[in-house]
Design an enzyme around this catalytic site. Sequence first.
Site, PDB file in Angstrom:
ATOM      1  N   GLY A  16       0.788  -1.228   0.000  1.00  0.00           N
ATOM      2  CA  GLY A  16       0.000   0.000   0.000  1.00  0.00           C
ATOM      3  C   GLY A  16       0.816   1.272   0.000  1.00  0.00           C
ATOM      4  O   GLY A  16       0.548   2.204  -0.776  1.00  0.00           O
ATOM      5  N   ILE A  17       1.841   1.359   0.854  1.00  0.00           N
ATOM      6  CA  ILE A  17       2.635   2.586   0.919  1.00  0.00           C
ATOM      7  C   ILE A  17       3.427   2.780  -0.358  1.00  0.00           C
ATOM      8  O   ILE A  17       3.480   3.885  -0.916  1.00  0.00           O
ATOM      9  CB  ILE A  17       3.569   2.560   2.144  1.00  0.00           C
ATOM     10  N   ASP A  77       8.445  -7.376  -5.755  1.00  0.00           N
ATOM     11  CA  ASP A  77       7.660  -7.879  -4.628  1.00  0.00           C
ATOM     12  C   ASP A  77       7.137  -9.265  -4.995  1.00  0.00           C
ATOM     13  O   ASP A  77       6.194  -9.401  -5.776  1.00  0.00           O
ATOM     14  CB  ASP A  77       6.498  -6.951  -4.298  1.00  0.00           C
ATOM     15  N   GLU A  86      16.522   2.253  18.325  1.00  0.00           N
ATOM     16  CA  GLU A  86      15.789   3.515  18.439  1.00  0.00           C
ATOM     17  C   GLU A  86      15.443   3.775  19.897  1.00  0.00           C
ATOM     18  O   GLU A  86      14.851   2.904  20.542  1.00  0.00           O
ATOM     19  CB  GLU A  86      14.504   3.466  17.599  1.00  0.00           C
ATOM     20  N   HIS A 117      12.020   8.289  13.123  1.00  0.00           N
ATOM     21  CA  HIS A 117      10.851   7.428  12.891  1.00  0.00           C
ATOM     22  C   HIS A 117       9.574   8.270  12.817  1.00  0.00           C
ATOM     23  O   HIS A 117       8.575   7.981  13.484  1.00  0.00           O
ATOM     24  CB  HIS A 117      10.736   6.375  13.980  1.00  0.00           C
ATOM     25  N   ILE A 118       9.625   9.277  11.971  1.00  0.00           N
ATOM     26  CA  ILE A 118       8.556  10.266  11.914  1.00  0.00           C
ATOM     27  C   ILE A 118       7.860  10.301  10.551  1.00  0.00           C
ATOM     28  O   ILE A 118       6.893  11.049  10.363  1.00  0.00           O
ATOM     29  CB  ILE A 118       9.136  11.668  12.254  1.00  0.00           C
ATOM     30  N   ALA A 119       8.303   9.490   9.599  1.00  0.00           N
ATOM     31  CA  ALA A 119       7.752   9.564   8.244  1.00  0.00           C
ATOM     32  C   ALA A 119       6.241   9.396   8.223  1.00  0.00           C
ATOM     33  O   ALA A 119       5.538  10.069   7.467  1.00  0.00           O
ATOM     34  CB  ALA A 119       8.408   8.520   7.340  1.00  0.00           C
TER      35      ALA A 119
END
Length: 311
Positions: free
Chosen positions: A151-152, A171, A262, A283-285
């Site tokens: 999806g992304i 994929d 992290e 880790h903010i995307a």
Amino acid sequence: MPDIVISEFMDEAAVEELRGSFDLLYDPGLVDRPDDLKAALAGARALIVRNRTRVTDDVLAAGPGLVCVGRLGVGLDNIDLKACEARGVKVFPATGANDQAVAEYVVAAALLLLRGAYHAGGEMLAGAWPRQALMGREVAGKILGLVGFGGIARQVAARARPLGVTLAAVDPFVAPDDPAWNGVVRHETLESLLPEADVVSLHVPLTEGTRGLIGAAALKRMRPGAVLINTARGGVVDEVALAESLKAGHLGGAALDVFADEPLSAEAAAVFAGLPNLILTPHIAGVTVEANVRVSAMTARQVRAALEETA
């Protein structure tokens, strides 16, 4: 004792919506106090987490009445899915709710890395005028390689296509006759994709099969000057090998939003220090104001439904 424990940040409106119907403990600091988290779960029926809370069998054992775990995001490598299944605990990821945010991050990172002109403020304020040194590249006409085509990645493709890129992806879990491949060059293997792409963006979960997927050998296969973007999971990339490739000038740049450790350990920070054309984000995307609302609302709905079903 609370019905619902929330151990990381969540949109306040979604928290209040749940609080109206359930006893609730909202403490975003619990992620860093594992003993307190276990104590809070003693009578809980639901736990809501992001990516930093480790939902291990020990944590689940501390909440014998748990019905479900709500995940404010999509990656599930911090949750012991087998232990959840064994204990009859359902897991609800917020599938699709932050796809748009991650896709915008990837496209923006590709543009920034290829152009390479957006970190000149310090030099200019010091009196330099590095115009010729900052002659970057356009994204139009480049090949964007997507490793994973869920999806992304498809959202990334939709946003990159109008910029004039050629889209390629690999994929093995997407059927060759899936309509999603229309307009996308389908590769059978990662080895065939990497030498073709000017930009490589990673969109795979962290599994035993993908851990270290982008290591020294894979990086050598990438085009000289190519850029790498990782918004998937940190363990997919060998960070030391990536640093060496950047230092050697083989890669033209990288954007990392996820890391093996992290927050960054001192060792990892030392590995990344002083590297050229490197973007690091915490880790903010997938976390924008809008995405946080969508993710939180979806998770709240899923948890509410599970608790009402088992009331």
